[in-house]
Design a protein around this motif. Structure first.
Motif, PDB file in Angstrom:
ATOM      1  N   LYS A 288       0.811  -1.225   0.000  1.00 52.48           N
ATOM      2  CA  LYS A 288       0.000   0.000   0.000  1.00 52.48           C
ATOM      3  C   LYS A 288       0.840   1.268   0.000  1.00 52.48           C
ATOM      4  O   LYS A 288       0.306   2.368  -0.086  1.00 52.48           O
ATOM      5  CB  LYS A 288      -0.902   0.007   1.246  1.00 52.48           C
ATOM      6  CG  LYS A 288      -2.053  -0.974   1.210  1.00 52.48           C
ATOM      7  CD  LYS A 288      -3.184  -0.417   0.344  1.00 52.48           C
ATOM      8  CE  LYS A 288      -4.456  -1.221   0.539  1.00 52.48           C
ATOM      9  NZ  LYS A 288      -5.571  -0.659  -0.224  1.00 52.48           N
ATOM     10  N   TRP A 289       2.157   1.110   0.095  1.00 50.75           N
ATOM     11  CA  TRP A 289       2.999   2.291   0.254  1.00 50.75           C
ATOM     12  C   TRP A 289       3.056   3.075  -1.055  1.00 50.75           C
ATOM     13  O   TRP A 289       3.172   2.500  -2.132  1.00 50.75           O
ATOM     14  CB  TRP A 289       4.409   1.889   0.673  1.00 50.75           C
ATOM     15  CG  TRP A 289       5.137   3.006   1.334  1.00 50.75           C
ATOM     16  CD1 TRP A 289       6.045   3.852   0.778  1.00 50.75           C
ATOM     17  CD2 TRP A 289       5.003   3.412   2.701  1.00 50.75           C
ATOM     18  NE1 TRP A 289       6.489   4.760   1.696  1.00 50.75           N
ATOM     19  CE2 TRP A 289       5.872   4.520   2.891  1.00 50.75           C
ATOM     20  CE3 TRP A 289       4.239   2.961   3.774  1.00 50.75           C
ATOM     21  CZ2 TRP A 289       5.989   5.165   4.121  1.00 50.75           C
ATOM     22  CZ3 TRP A 289       4.356   3.606   4.991  1.00 50.75           C
ATOM     23  CH2 TRP A 289       5.221   4.694   5.159  1.00 50.75           C
ATOM     24  N   PRO A 290       2.961   4.418  -0.971  1.00 49.36           N
ATOM     25  CA  PRO A 290       2.965   5.229  -2.200  1.00 49.36           C
ATOM     26  C   PRO A 290       4.254   5.069  -2.992  1.00 49.36           C
ATOM     27  O   PRO A 290       5.318   4.774  -2.439  1.00 49.36           O
ATOM     28  CB  PRO A 290       2.829   6.668  -1.663  1.00 49.36           C
ATOM     29  CG  PRO A 290       2.306   6.528  -0.274  1.00 49.36           C
ATOM     30  CD  PRO A 290       2.819   5.231   0.243  1.00 49.36           C
ATOM     31  N   ARG A 291       4.141   5.261  -4.290  1.00 51.13           N
ATOM     32  CA  ARG A 291       5.315   5.217  -5.145  1.00 51.13           C
ATOM     33  C   ARG A 291       6.231   6.399  -4.821  1.00 51.13           C
ATOM     34  O   ARG A 291       5.767   7.452  -4.376  1.00 51.13           O
ATOM     35  CB  ARG A 291       4.900   5.281  -6.616  1.00 51.13           C
ATOM     36  CG  ARG A 291       3.946   4.167  -7.013  1.00 51.13           C
ATOM     37  CD  ARG A 291       3.341   4.430  -8.369  1.00 51.13           C
ATOM     38  NE  ARG A 291       4.305   4.176  -9.432  1.00 51.13           N
ATOM     39  CZ  ARG A 291       4.476   2.988 -10.007  1.00 51.13           C
ATOM     40  NH1 ARG A 291       3.738   1.956  -9.607  1.00 51.13           N
ATOM     41  NH2 ARG A 291       5.352   2.820 -10.971  1.00 51.13           N
ATOM     42  N   PRO A 292       7.545   6.254  -5.022  1.00 49.04           N
ATOM     43  CA  PRO A 292       8.460   7.369  -4.734  1.00 49.04           C
ATOM     44  C   PRO A 292       8.182   8.554  -5.645  1.00 49.04           C
ATOM     45  O   PRO A 292       8.064   8.402  -6.863  1.00 49.04           O
ATOM     46  CB  PRO A 292       9.841   6.757  -5.021  1.00 49.04           C
ATOM     47  CG  PRO A 292       9.578   5.603  -5.931  1.00 49.04           C
ATOM     48  CD  PRO A 292       8.239   5.064  -5.543  1.00 49.04           C
ATOM     49  N   ARG A 293       8.067   9.736  -5.064  1.00 44.49           N
ATOM     50  CA  ARG A 293       7.689  10.924  -5.828  1.00 44.49           C
ATOM     51  C   ARG A 293       8.788  11.990  -5.853  1.00 44.49           C
ATOM     52  O   ARG A 293       8.557  13.107  -6.303  1.00 44.49           O
ATOM     53  CB  ARG A 293       6.398  11.518  -5.256  1.00 44.49           C
ATOM     54  CG  ARG A 293       5.229  10.537  -5.259  1.00 44.49           C
ATOM     55  CD  ARG A 293       3.939  11.200  -4.827  1.00 44.49           C
ATOM     56  NE  ARG A 293       2.850  10.239  -4.724  1.00 44.49           N
ATOM     57  CZ  ARG A 293       2.139   9.789  -5.744  1.00 44.49           C
ATOM     58  NH1 ARG A 293       2.433  10.208  -6.966  1.00 44.49           N
ATOM     59  NH2 ARG A 293       1.162   8.921  -5.566  1.00 44.49           N
TER      60      ARG A 293
END
Length: 391
Positions: A288-293
């Protein structure tokens, strides 16, 4: 799978796990055992700690494989097709395994021409891996075909010096067992009559009798990945930093448990199961962790994660015969003390192994989707993605 559909953080874990397996095998033949260090530095402690997690990394593979392969079966539901599923799995496995077995034979022939004692297990105590003294080393046609049929460790030994192939037998039988179980329970495939369910139950019973206990323990860990697949869509992302810290702590504690024989003897709980359960909880968070931005760094990290994950199966399948080739030519009669020159040499050989894995992927594994399309085309109804040593 398209890039925007991938779990980037799980890809990164998958790639790092394959590298840890490779790094651990290389360190075992190149550098002296940790017990021989009288006053290890912090760097040496970190080096030996990280390169001592190869077996635990395989448990991580099992959880990821259960999540993606088992999850694909559940996702297909009544559209599940044994023909499409079997073709998908076998093209994935054989597309790399067949050339790996041939290359293992060629590398072993060269290694043993100079050091035939390797096959007799003379260096097994020194390397803590490789051929043993029980005479099980074999590159016979029967062993070759047995490894292609995934009965290594069941009916035949692993082929040649390629002992890490043990886990491929585990994975294959998990791929068989799970759809049989869902057919028996009526979870996947078209509604089955009593006859087909009895047939599935009979097949499971036969496998229960024929498969070793260790494979069944690994299956419990693989099923934890299926559980992650079922829970993950409903898993809350609130307070995700707290969840990440807690699950990382649990996973770290499980790794510590896997290295403590005293704790294992006292509690009597399999360290493999503890590691698998702890990683399954971490997997819920990472999925569930957001993609690196972060600009520039984020896209670069994604590319690295995808590349490392994609070559993990090729690296896992081919690295060990090369490790023993390096060992016989550079680290006999004794291993090196981990000073700076030795560590730099070790890192150089590790980079060479990664390069060989990448070349093997380029020559063999990258053609798997094309082969699969040629066999079943667009009729494929079950995802072709597998995550683990066999992908």
């Amino acid at each position: 799978m398209k890039q925007d559909e991938r779990y980037i953080w799980l890809d990164l874990v998958r790639g790092l796990s394959a590298i840890l397996v490779c790094a651990g095998h290389l360190r075992a033949v190149a550098l002296v055992d940790y017990a021989e260090l009288t006053a290890p530095t912090l760097f040496q402690k970190l080096l030996y700690g990280l390169t001592g997690l190869g077996h635990e990394a395989v448990m991580v593979f099992f959880v990821l494989s259960g999540m993606f392969v088992g999850g694909s079966v559940l996702k297909a539901g009544d559209r599940f097709s044994w023909a499409a599923y079997g073709t998908t799995r076998l093209t994935r496995l054989w597309g790399v395994l067949l050339p790996a077995l041939v290359l293992t034979y060629l590398i072993d022939s060269y290694t043993l021409s100079a050091h035939p004692e390797v096959a007799q297990g003379e260096y097994a105590p020194l390397w803590t891996s490789g051929p043993r003294t029980d005479g099980s080393y074999s590159t016979s046609l029967v062993t070759f075909l047995g490894n292609l049929g995934f009965v290594q460790t069941i009916g035949v030994p692993t082929f040649g010096t390629n002992s890490p192939l043990w886990s491929l037998a585990n994975e294959f039988w998990y791929y068989v067992l799970f759809p049989l179980g869902t057919l028996l329970l009526g979870i996947s495939g078209k509604p089955a009559g009593l006859g087909r369910r009895l047939l599935a139950g009979g097949a499971i019973a036969a496998l229960a009798y024929g498969l070793p206990r260790g494979i069944w323990l690994g299956y419990l860990i693989w099923l934890l990945g299926v559980l992650v697949y079922r829970i993950q869509p409903r898993f809350s992302t609130r307070r995700r930093w707290i969840a990440l810290l807690v699950t990382l702590g649990l996973f770290g504690a499980s790794l510590g448990y896997s290295k403590s024989l005293r704790l294992q003897e006292g509690l009597g709980v399999s360290s493999d199961l503890v590691v698998g359960l702890a990683f399954a909880t971490l997997c819920l968070v990472l999925a569930k962790w957001p993609r690196p931005r972060i600009p520039i760094l984020g896209p670069a990290l994604e590319k690295i994660a995808i590349a490392a994950a994609d070559l993990s199966y090729s690296l896992y399948t081919i690295h060990f015969p090369v490790v023993l080739l390096i060992a016989t030519h550079f680290y006999l009669p004794q291993k090196c003390f981990p000073d700076l020159p030795a560590v730099l040499q070790y890192l150089g050989f590790l980079s060479l192994l990664l390069g060989i894995g990448a070349a093997f992927w380029y020559l063999c594994e990258r053609h798997t989707p094309r082969i699969r399309r040629a066999l079943i085309g667009k009729r494929l109804s079950v995802s072709g993605r597998a995550v683990g040593p066999t992908s």
